[in-house]
Motif scaffolding. Structure first.
Motif, short mmCIF file in Angstrom:
data_model
loop_
_atom_site.label_atom_id
_atom_site.label_comp_id
_atom_site.label_asym_id
_atom_site.label_seq_id
_atom_site.Cartn_x
_atom_site.Cartn_y
_atom_site.Cartn_z
N MET A 1 0.85 -1.17 0.00
CA MET A 1 0.00 0.00 0.00
C MET A 1 0.89 1.23 0.00
SD MET A 1 -2.69 1.21 2.98
CE MET A 1 -3.36 -0.42 3.06
N SER A 2 0.67 2.13 -0.91
CA SER A 2 1.47 3.35 -0.95
C SER A 2 0.86 4.39 -0.03
CB SER A 2 1.54 3.88 -2.38
OG SER A 2 0.26 4.23 -2.81
N THR A 3 1.70 5.26 0.50
CA THR A 3 1.23 6.31 1.38
C THR A 3 1.66 7.66 0.85
OG1 THR A 3 3.18 6.16 2.76
CG2 THR A 3 1.30 4.84 3.43
N THR A 4 0.94 8.70 1.25
CA THR A 4 1.25 10.06 0.85
C THR A 4 1.82 10.77 2.06
OG1 THR A 4 -0.71 9.96 -0.54
CG2 THR A 4 0.28 12.11 -0.23
N GLU A 5 3.09 11.17 2.01
CA GLU A 5 3.74 11.76 3.17
C GLU A 5 4.24 13.18 2.95
OE1 GLU A 5 3.84 10.39 6.12
OE2 GLU A 5 3.06 8.46 5.50
N GLU A 6 4.04 13.75 1.78
CA GLU A 6 4.68 15.02 1.46
C GLU A 6 4.29 16.19 2.35
OE1 GLU A 6 1.17 14.30 -1.16
OE2 GLU A 6 3.03 13.22 -0.93
N ASN A 7 3.08 16.26 2.85
CA ASN A 7 2.66 17.40 3.66
C ASN A 7 2.54 17.09 5.14
OD1 ASN A 7 2.58 19.09 1.46
ND2 ASN A 7 0.47 18.62 0.99
N GLY A 8 2.99 15.94 5.61
CA GLY A 8 3.01 15.64 7.04
C GLY A 8 1.67 15.27 7.62
N GLN A 9 1.01 16.19 8.29
CA GLN A 9 -0.20 15.89 9.04
C GLN A 9 -1.43 15.75 8.15
OE1 GLN A 9 -0.57 18.82 12.11
NE2 GLN A 9 1.30 18.17 13.13
N ALA A 10 -2.29 14.84 8.59
CA ALA A 10 -3.54 14.59 7.86
C ALA A 10 -4.51 15.75 8.05
CB ALA A 10 -4.18 13.30 8.35
N GLN A 11 -5.34 15.96 7.04
CA GLN A 11 -6.37 17.00 7.06
C GLN A 11 -7.74 16.34 7.04
OE1 GLN A 11 -5.33 20.25 7.29
NE2 GLN A 11 -3.29 19.33 7.39
N VAL A 30 -11.88 13.21 10.63
CA VAL A 30 -13.05 14.06 10.80
C VAL A 30 -12.65 15.31 11.59
CG1 VAL A 30 -14.68 12.15 10.65
CG2 VAL A 30 -13.78 12.81 12.88
N PRO A 31 -13.47 16.36 11.55
CA PRO A 31 -13.13 17.61 12.26
C PRO A 31 -12.97 17.40 13.77
CG PRO A 31 -14.96 17.96 10.75
CD PRO A 31 -14.71 16.48 10.80
N SER A 32 -11.97 18.06 14.34
CA SER A 32 -11.77 18.04 15.79
C SER A 32 -10.89 19.23 16.19
CB SER A 32 -11.09 16.74 16.23
OG SER A 32 -9.72 16.75 15.89
N GLY A 33 -10.80 19.47 17.46
CA GLY A 33 -9.97 20.56 17.96
C GLY A 33 -8.61 20.08 18.44
N CYS A 34 -8.26 18.86 18.11
CA CYS A 34 -6.99 18.28 18.58
C CYS A 34 -5.81 18.93 17.87
CB CYS A 34 -6.97 16.79 18.31
SG CYS A 34 -8.29 15.88 19.12
N THR A 35 -4.70 19.10 18.60
CA THR A 35 -3.49 19.66 17.99
C THR A 35 -2.41 18.61 17.80
OG1 THR A 35 -2.68 20.34 20.15
CG2 THR A 35 -3.88 21.99 18.87
N ASN A 36 -2.38 17.58 18.63
CA ASN A 36 -1.34 16.56 18.55
C ASN A 36 -1.83 15.24 17.95
OD1 ASN A 36 0.66 18.18 19.77
ND2 ASN A 36 -0.26 17.77 21.76
N LEU A 57 -15.47 6.23 16.32
CA LEU A 57 -14.43 7.24 16.29
C LEU A 57 -13.29 6.84 17.22
CD1 LEU A 57 -16.66 10.42 16.56
CD2 LEU A 57 -15.74 9.36 14.49
N THR A 58 -12.07 7.18 16.81
CA THR A 58 -10.90 6.94 17.65
C THR A 58 -9.90 8.05 17.44
OG1 THR A 58 -9.31 5.25 18.39
CG2 THR A 58 -9.64 5.47 16.01
N CYS A 59 -9.05 8.27 18.43
CA CYS A 59 -8.03 9.31 18.39
C CYS A 59 -6.69 8.67 18.05
CB CYS A 59 -7.98 9.99 19.75
SG CYS A 59 -6.84 11.35 19.83
N VAL A 60 -5.95 9.27 17.10
CA VAL A 60 -4.66 8.74 16.68
C VAL A 60 -3.65 9.89 16.66
CG1 VAL A 60 -3.40 7.47 14.91
CG2 VAL A 60 -5.84 7.06 15.22
N ASN A 61 -2.53 9.73 17.37
CA ASN A 61 -1.47 10.73 17.38
C ASN A 61 -0.88 10.88 15.99
OD1 ASN A 61 1.51 11.58 17.75
ND2 ASN A 61 0.54 12.07 19.72
N HIS A 62 -0.44 12.09 15.66
CA HIS A 62 0.12 12.36 14.33
C HIS A 62 1.27 11.44 13.96
CE1 HIS A 62 -2.38 15.77 13.45
NE2 HIS A 62 -1.96 16.45 14.50
N LYS A 63 2.06 11.01 14.91
CA LYS A 63 3.21 10.16 14.58
C LYS A 63 2.84 8.69 14.42
CE LYS A 63 4.51 10.06 19.43
NZ LYS A 63 5.46 10.51 20.41
N ASN A 64 1.56 8.34 14.62
CA ASN A 64 1.15 6.93 14.59
C ASN A 64 0.31 6.53 13.39
OD1 ASN A 64 2.50 6.44 17.00
ND2 ASN A 64 0.71 6.96 18.23
#
Length: 77
Positions: A1-11, A30-36, A57-64
């Protein structure tokens, strides 16, 4: 599976994949107020994995997570 990493954080609307309890999970950001981290809707998966509660729904850290596709790549106008 290929991934897209050029812009870092998911939108909002991006499809991401991540590992939890030795299983590969996929969801839509989905929309949230999370920063990390991002909130991910798991209902895009054909078969939902066993989870501790009934929430989709589940919360996932940007590095994970890895970005599978960007919302702009999947939208049709």
């Amino acid at each position: 599976m290929s991934t897209t990493e050029e812009n870092g954080q998911a939108q909002i609307g991006d499809i991401v994949t991540f590992t939890r309890k030795k299983e590969q999970w996929t969801g839509k950001v989905v929309p949230s107020g999370c920063t990390n981290s991002v909130i991910v809707d798991l209902r895009v998966m054909e078969k939902l994995p066993e989870r501790e509660n009934s929430s989709y729904l589940t919360c996932v850290n940007h590095k994970n997570y890895h970005i599978v596709s960007r919302a702009a790549e999947t939208s049709v106008e």
